[in-house]
Design a protein around this motif. Structure first.
Motif, mmCIF file in Angstrom:
data_model
loop_
_atom_site.group_PDB
_atom_site.id
_atom_site.type_symbol
_atom_site.label_atom_id
_atom_site.label_comp_id
_atom_site.label_asym_id
_atom_site.label_seq_id
_atom_site.Cartn_x
_atom_site.Cartn_y
_atom_site.Cartn_z
ATOM 1 N N PRO A 153 0.422 -10.613 8.362
ATOM 2 C CA PRO A 153 -0.876 -10.944 8.971
ATOM 3 C C PRO A 153 -1.080 -10.177 10.273
ATOM 4 O O PRO A 153 -0.122 -9.900 10.992
ATOM 5 C CB PRO A 153 -0.775 -12.449 9.218
ATOM 6 N N ALA A 154 -2.329 -9.864 10.555
ATOM 7 C CA ALA A 154 -2.679 -9.236 11.832
ATOM 8 C C ALA A 154 -3.348 -10.231 12.761
ATOM 9 O O ALA A 154 -3.498 -9.957 13.951
ATOM 10 C CB ALA A 154 -3.601 -8.038 11.600
ATOM 11 N N ASN A 155 -3.745 -11.392 12.212
ATOM 12 C CA ASN A 155 -4.485 -12.381 12.990
ATOM 13 C C ASN A 155 -3.936 -13.780 12.754
ATOM 14 O O ASN A 155 -3.389 -14.077 11.684
ATOM 15 C CB ASN A 155 -5.974 -12.356 12.606
ATOM 16 N N ALA A 156 -4.097 -14.629 13.740
ATOM 17 C CA ALA A 156 -3.736 -16.030 13.577
ATOM 18 C C ALA A 156 -4.589 -16.626 12.468
ATOM 19 O O ALA A 156 -5.784 -16.352 12.363
ATOM 20 C CB ALA A 156 -3.970 -16.785 14.884
ATOM 21 N N GLY A 157 -3.969 -17.424 11.638
ATOM 22 C CA GLY A 157 -4.705 -18.030 10.526
ATOM 23 C C GLY A 157 -4.557 -17.261 9.231
ATOM 24 O O GLY A 157 -4.792 -17.806 8.152
ATOM 25 N N GLU A 158 -4.162 -15.983 9.312
ATOM 26 C CA GLU A 158 -3.896 -15.224 8.103
ATOM 27 C C GLU A 158 -2.468 -15.504 7.627
ATOM 28 O O GLU A 158 -1.596 -15.858 8.411
ATOM 29 C CB GLU A 158 -4.050 -13.722 8.361
ATOM 30 N N LYS A 159 -2.249 -15.356 6.344
ATOM 31 C CA LYS A 159 -0.922 -15.517 5.771
ATOM 32 C C LYS A 159 -0.420 -14.168 5.267
ATOM 33 O O LYS A 159 -1.208 -13.255 5.021
ATOM 34 C CB LYS A 159 -0.965 -16.518 4.609
ATOM 35 N N THR A 160 0.882 -14.047 5.137
ATOM 36 C CA THR A 160 1.446 -12.847 4.536
ATOM 37 C C THR A 160 0.972 -12.740 3.094
ATOM 38 O O THR A 160 1.037 -13.708 2.337
ATOM 39 C CB THR A 160 2.980 -12.876 4.570
ATOM 40 N N VAL A 161 0.469 -11.574 2.732
ATOM 41 C CA VAL A 161 0.022 -11.322 1.360
ATOM 42 C C VAL A 161 1.130 -10.571 0.633
ATOM 43 O O VAL A 161 1.654 -9.577 1.145
ATOM 44 C CB VAL A 161 -1.278 -10.497 1.337
ATOM 45 N N ILE A 162 1.501 -11.055 -0.538
ATOM 46 C CA ILE A 162 2.530 -10.397 -1.339
ATOM 47 C C ILE A 162 1.893 -9.878 -2.619
ATOM 48 O O ILE A 162 1.351 -10.658 -3.413
ATOM 49 C CB ILE A 162 3.695 -11.352 -1.654
ATOM 50 N N CYS A 163 1.941 -8.568 -2.808
ATOM 51 C CA CYS A 163 1.454 -7.938 -4.034
ATOM 52 C C CYS A 163 2.663 -7.583 -4.892
ATOM 53 O O CYS A 163 3.665 -7.066 -4.382
ATOM 54 C CB CYS A 163 0.648 -6.691 -3.717
ATOM 55 N N SER A 164 2.591 -7.859 -6.175
ATOM 56 C CA SER A 164 3.747 -7.630 -7.043
ATOM 57 C C SER A 164 3.312 -7.131 -8.409
ATOM 58 O O SER A 164 2.169 -7.332 -8.840
ATOM 59 C CB SER A 164 4.564 -8.919 -7.195
ATOM 60 N N ALA A 165 4.265 -6.473 -9.076
ATOM 61 C CA ALA A 165 4.024 -5.949 -10.418
ATOM 62 C C ALA A 165 5.345 -5.888 -11.165
ATOM 63 O O ALA A 165 6.402 -5.659 -10.570
ATOM 64 C CB ALA A 165 3.383 -4.574 -10.358
ATOM 65 N N THR A 166 5.301 -6.089 -12.451
ATOM 66 C CA THR A 166 6.479 -6.001 -13.309
ATOM 67 C C THR A 166 6.590 -4.596 -13.889
ATOM 68 O O THR A 166 5.602 -4.072 -14.413
ATOM 69 C CB THR A 166 6.379 -7.017 -14.467
ATOM 70 N N PRO A 167 7.751 -3.945 -13.759
ATOM 71 C CA PRO A 167 7.914 -2.618 -14.355
ATOM 72 C C PRO A 167 7.501 -2.621 -15.828
ATOM 73 O O PRO A 167 7.839 -3.531 -16.581
ATOM 74 C CB PRO A 167 9.411 -2.340 -14.190
#
Length: 347
Positions: free
Chosen positions: A325-339
């Motif tokens: 996050p860059a701001n208070a109130g934001e959460k870490t975003v996790i992007c994922s993909a399966t090979p």
């Protein structure tokens, strides 16, 4: 009786006029929001499509022509101008009052790869041998603009109709009129072509409307691009970040770079990671023609330090990128993909 009829008619006329004015205002706001959202989508698409620096946004147009410039204001917090609609491949985007949109860009989000290193020519080759993107654009890039208390990489402005103090709007075609920012915008933080740290809108007595683009907005589309290419590459990965070893067992590091670049790109085979330079070599690499070691553009991932952000978890068989996050109130975003799959999920 006549007086009563006239009074009722007057009330009806006023009510009808108010209703018409209300409908017009609602329609104008709707058109403004549509223009702002369209501009936002076009800028994100441009960030995604950037070949040598995915995530980079174009510089604003310095005039009403709608064309961007190659370099813009490297020594300021931000730069402001018209939305570069022509560069984005569209017609002028107008707000509900028929005015062309304006656009402020956080300087760290502009393309930091030297201009002569962004194409297929050999111009400036000595420079391109050792200069990384400055600064690199990745999930750690810190936006330099603040809009309404939020760190952002870009701000889109709908100036709306001119106020009594804005008498210097010039002429123009297609809604894009000449004039300085203060003749269109009331938002504090805008002055000349530079933007200070803080932008706030709307203001009392003002009529600007803004829409922002955050760092996570940009990084999600770029992360999806990288993960989709990685997952579909057929590469075997080892646990942990791809930094240093690049997380590869086979094929070679060079083939990995080749998979991640678009088909029109010719890879420059990087030999360093992190903030170090990404030098090329004049010798043959894995039996490939030496000419490939001199081609532009420079390596996307190495120059922008993405290797430390891409990880593989064998227990879940997942490639992932975490966007902080860059701001208070934001959460870490996790992007994922399966090979083996082209589907990318960001949560």
């Amino acid at each position: 009786m006549l007086a009563l009829v006239l009074a009722v008619s007057a009330v009806a006329l006023v009510s009808g006029a108010n209703h018409f004015a209300g409908n017009r205002e609602l329609s104008a706001r709707r058109d403004t929001l549509k223009a702002l959202q369209t501009a936002r989508e076009l800028l994100l698409a441009r960030a995604l499509a950037e070949d040598n620096t995915p995530g980079a946004l174009p510089c604003p147009s310095p005039d009403e022509s709608g064309s961007t410039v190659t370099e813009c204001a490297p020594n300021t917090t931000g730069v402001i101008g018209r939305l570069p609609w022509k560069t984005l491949g569209t017609t002028p985007l107008l707000d509900g009052d028929g005015e062309c949109l304006w656009y402020a860009l956080s300087v760290p989000q502009r393309n930091g790869v030297p201009a002569q290193c962004r194409d297929d020519s050999h111009d400036g080759e000595a420079l391109c041998l050792s200069v990384p993107a400055t600064p690199p654009i990745n999930p750690a890039t810190v936006p330099s603009l603040v809009a309404n208390g939020e760190k952002v990489v870009a701000v889109l402005f709908a100036p709306s109709r001119s106020l009594s103090t804005q008498t210097g709007r010039g002429s123009g075609s297609g809604g894009c009129r000449s004039g300085s920012p203060d003749q269109f915008l009331e938002s504090p933080g805008t002055s000349g072509t530079a933007v200070s740290t803080t932008i706030s809108s709307p203001q009392p007595g003002g009529n600007d409307q803004i829409l922002v683009i955050t760092q996570q907005d940009v990084m999600k589309v770029v992360a999806a691009r990288f993960l989709r290419r990685l997952a579909d590459s057929g590469i075997a990965f080892t646990d942990g970040p791809l930094a240093d070893t690049r997380g590869l067992t086979s094929p070679s590091q060079q083939a990995f770079d080749l998979k991640l670049l678009t088909t029109q790109d010719t890879p420059n085979y990087a030999k360093a990671t992190g903030s170090a330079a990404c030098p090329r070599t004049s010798t043959l690499v894995d039996g490939l023609p030496s000419s490939l070691n001199y081609k532009h553009p420079v390596s996307t991932l190495c120059l922008n330090d993405w290797y430390t952000w891409i990880s593989f978890d064998s227990s879940k068989n997942l490639l992932s990128i975490s966007i902080p996050p860059a701001n208070a109130g934001e959460k870490t975003v996790i992007c994922s993909a399966t090979p083996g799959s082209k589907e990318v999920l960001c949560v």
